[in-house]
Design a protein around this motif. Structure first.
Motif, PDB file in Angstrom:
ATOM      1  N   ALA A 197      -0.087  20.705 -23.919  1.00  0.00           N
ATOM      2  CA  ALA A 197      -0.378  22.032 -24.461  1.00  0.00           C
ATOM      3  C   ALA A 197      -0.323  22.013 -25.981  1.00  0.00           C
ATOM      4  N   ARG A 198       0.692  21.328 -26.505  1.00  0.00           N
ATOM      5  CA  ARG A 198       0.832  21.299 -27.957  1.00  0.00           C
ATOM      6  C   ARG A 198      -0.366  20.601 -28.600  1.00  0.00           C
ATOM      7  N   VAL A 200      -4.749  32.090 -24.805  1.00  0.00           N
ATOM      8  CA  VAL A 200      -3.925  32.089 -23.589  1.00  0.00           C
ATOM      9  C   VAL A 200      -3.259  30.746 -23.331  1.00  0.00           C
ATOM     10  N   LEU A 201      -3.680  29.716 -24.015  1.00  0.00           N
ATOM     11  CA  LEU A 201      -3.180  28.382 -23.678  1.00  0.00           C
ATOM     12  C   LEU A 201      -1.645  28.275 -23.685  1.00  0.00           C
ATOM     13  N   PRO A 202      -0.978  28.680 -24.752  1.00  0.00           N
ATOM     14  CA  PRO A 202       0.492  28.543 -24.730  1.00  0.00           C
ATOM     15  C   PRO A 202       1.163  29.326 -23.587  1.00  0.00           C
ATOM     16  N   PRO A 203       0.853  30.629 -23.411  1.00  0.00           N
ATOM     17  CA  PRO A 203       1.515  31.315 -22.296  1.00  0.00           C
ATOM     18  C   PRO A 203       1.097  30.768 -20.932  1.00  0.00           C
ATOM     19  N   LEU A 204      -0.149  30.272 -20.848  1.00  0.00           N
ATOM     20  CA  LEU A 204      -0.621  29.744 -19.575  1.00  0.00           C
ATOM     21  C   LEU A 204       0.161  28.495 -19.176  1.00  0.00           C
ATOM     22  N   VAL A 205       0.362  27.602 -20.133  1.00  0.00           N
ATOM     23  CA  VAL A 205       1.127  26.392 -19.821  1.00  0.00           C
ATOM     24  C   VAL A 205       2.567  26.754 -19.499  1.00  0.00           C
ATOM     25  N   GLY A 206       3.111  27.725 -20.208  1.00  0.00           N
ATOM     26  CA  GLY A 206       4.450  28.207 -19.886  1.00  0.00           C
ATOM     27  C   GLY A 206       4.516  28.669 -18.439  1.00  0.00           C
ATOM     28  N   GLN A 207       3.471  29.380 -18.016  1.00  0.00           N
ATOM     29  CA  GLN A 207       3.403  29.859 -16.641  1.00  0.00           C
ATOM     30  C   GLN A 207       3.320  28.685 -15.659  1.00  0.00           C
ATOM     31  N   TYR A 208       2.538  27.660 -16.009  1.00  0.00           N
ATOM     32  CA  TYR A 208       2.391  26.489 -15.136  1.00  0.00           C
ATOM     33  C   TYR A 208       3.735  25.781 -14.957  1.00  0.00           C
TER      34      TYR A 208
END
Lengths: 216, 243
Positions: free
Chosen positions: A206-207, A144-152
């Motif tokens: 995130a990266r 979930v990390l990539p979509p989560l940071v996108g959401q943030y």
């Protein structure tokens, strides 16, 4: 007058920056907590909770954040909750809205963990809660990390809507400056740059986390 | 002492009936091999015993506990260990942490003692030197041996093997069947779904042939493999032995 006017207004811009940051961080914490709980409960398919969680999700995902914010701010006043601060109203609306979107990220992440993981965990006797805590969620995190940071990152920009109920975040402070000195183009360029300064490091972090997770 | 008893077990997935009245009893120390074509219901039978699938009819008893009773079904995990075709190791944990997780969280054993028991379990499968490795750093055969150690660490009375070697490259099968042989020699009660006929013949006390959700024939391997009485068994054995 030129750019000097903007430099002279840097104190106001800084207040806006701090207020935007405060609202963003508070929403990230509360929205993630809410999204995590709702996502786990939805993935668990508990019959009694199915309908209420679905209704929550669809209502808050399916209506504009601006409308929710106005509804909560003026709704609170209508209910006699006088003096609900604009910050609280903005935070509640943002948390409910972002929490709905984040819950879907967590649900999808949980369901992406292969079924065999849950079966193996049951076979060694872990309880339902322990399975989520020690087996599923740690694996969900990297998914979930990539979509989560996108959401943030989207969330940080969503806080701009709080200007509509009078919260003194970046956009509202910017308008205050424009009211005084004009130069809307320049002021909005500076404001956009400040948003970028908040959001870009999040992409970098995130990266880095993603890379580290791949090595583990 | 009867460790496992199935009585007229019926299991369906929606409209598809996979187990059509299975009766089976496994005694302590017995190694029972389950063979059958894919889709015959043999894996489902193991999963039913381990409470991974609810049943629609019949009874499942493990060590005298009614597993068909939803209130008591979870007790099965105290007595039965299971090894899966896809290993199902937890990829975010080291080999040792895979083995000690349930020792600490389920049996509430303190970290030091759990570690000692975990290393001992890894030693039984010859992998104590891989304690700190993550599953992705291990070969398929090593992963499956860690999965066996994870189950053994909890000191089960029965071990279920669901096609434990089917996902392995041929040259890695031997190291896993080797561990299984050793377990059988130590007296572990085992139910083994497998396509390894050599292993079945050498290690099995009894072979059960499942066909279309029913036990079509069972007997000692020496008899079942050489002179099966059921024509379906004959047909199946001919197909797998003459590939």
């Amino acid at each position: 007058m030129g750019w000097q006017g903007i430099i002279d207004s840097s104190g106001i811009l800084f207040t806006g920056f701090v207020n935007t940051l405060t609202l963003s961080i508070a929403t990230i914490i509360l929205g993630t907590a809410l999204g995590l709980v709702v996502g786990v409960l939805r993935a668990a398919r508990i019959p009694a909770l199915r309908a209420p969680l679905r209704i929550y999700l669809e209502v808050f995902r399916g209506s504009p954040l601006l409308v929710q914010m106005l509804f909560i701010y003026f709704g609170a006043a209508y209910l006699g909750l006088r003096g609900v601060e604009t910050f609280i109203a903005a935070l509640v609306a943002l948390t409910l809205y972002e929490g709905a979107l984040i819950s879907e990220i967590f649900r999808a992440g949980i369901e992406a963990v292969p079924r065999g993981q849950r079966e193996a965990a049951r076979s060694i006797g872990l309880s339902r809660f322990q399975i989520e805590r020690y087996v599923i969620l740690p694996q969900t995190f990297t998914i979930v990390l990539p979509p989560l940071v996108g959401q943030y990152i989207g969330l940080v920009k969503d806080t701009a809507l709080a200007t509509a109920i009078g919260y003194f975040e970046l956009v509202r402070e910017g308008q205050a400056i424009i009211d005084r000195i004009g130069m809307p183009i320049e002021v909005f360029v500076v404001i956009a740059a400040i948003y970028f300064v908040i959001c870009y490091p999040m992409s970098l972090v995130a990266r880095r986390l993603e890379k580290r997770a791949l090595h583990a | 002492m009867t460790m496992i008893e199935l009585k007229n077990v019926h299991k369906s997935f929606d409209d598809l009936e996979v187990l059509k009245g299975v009766d089976l009893a496994v005694e302590k120390g017995e190694v029972v091999i389950i063979i059958g074509a894919s889709g015959s219901g043999k894996s489902t039978m193991l999963r039913v015993i381990n409470n991974l699938e609810p049943i629609q009819g019949g009874e499942v008893w493990v060590k005298g506990i009614p597993i068909h009773d939803p209130k008591r079904a979870d007790e099965v995990h105290q007595y039965v260990g299971m090894v899966f075709q896809q290993f199902n190791l937890f990829p975010h944990l080291t080999a040792l942490a895979n083995v000690t997780l349930a020792l600490q969280k389920v049996k509430k054993i303190d970290a030091g003692e759990a570690r000692r028991m975990g290393v001992a379990a890894l030693k039984r499968v010859g992998l104590e030197d891989k304690a700190g490795a993550y599953p992705a750093e291990l070969s398929g055969g090593q992963q499956q041996r860690v999965a066996i150690a994870r189950a053994l660490a909890l000191e089960p009375d029965v071990m279920l093997f669901d096609e434990a070697t089917s996902a392995l490259d041929p040259e890695l099968v031997g190291e896993v069947t080797g561990v299984m042989r050793q377990l059988a020699e130590e007296g572990m009660t085992m139910l083994v779904v497998t396509h390894e006929m050599g292993f079945a013949r050498d290690v099995g006390d009894r072979v059960v042939f499942i066909d279309e959700g029913q036990i079509a024939e069972e007997g000692p391997p020496a008899i079942l493999f050489t002179s099966p009485s059921n024509p379906r068994t004959k047909q199946f054995l001919y197909r797998v032995l003459h590939r």
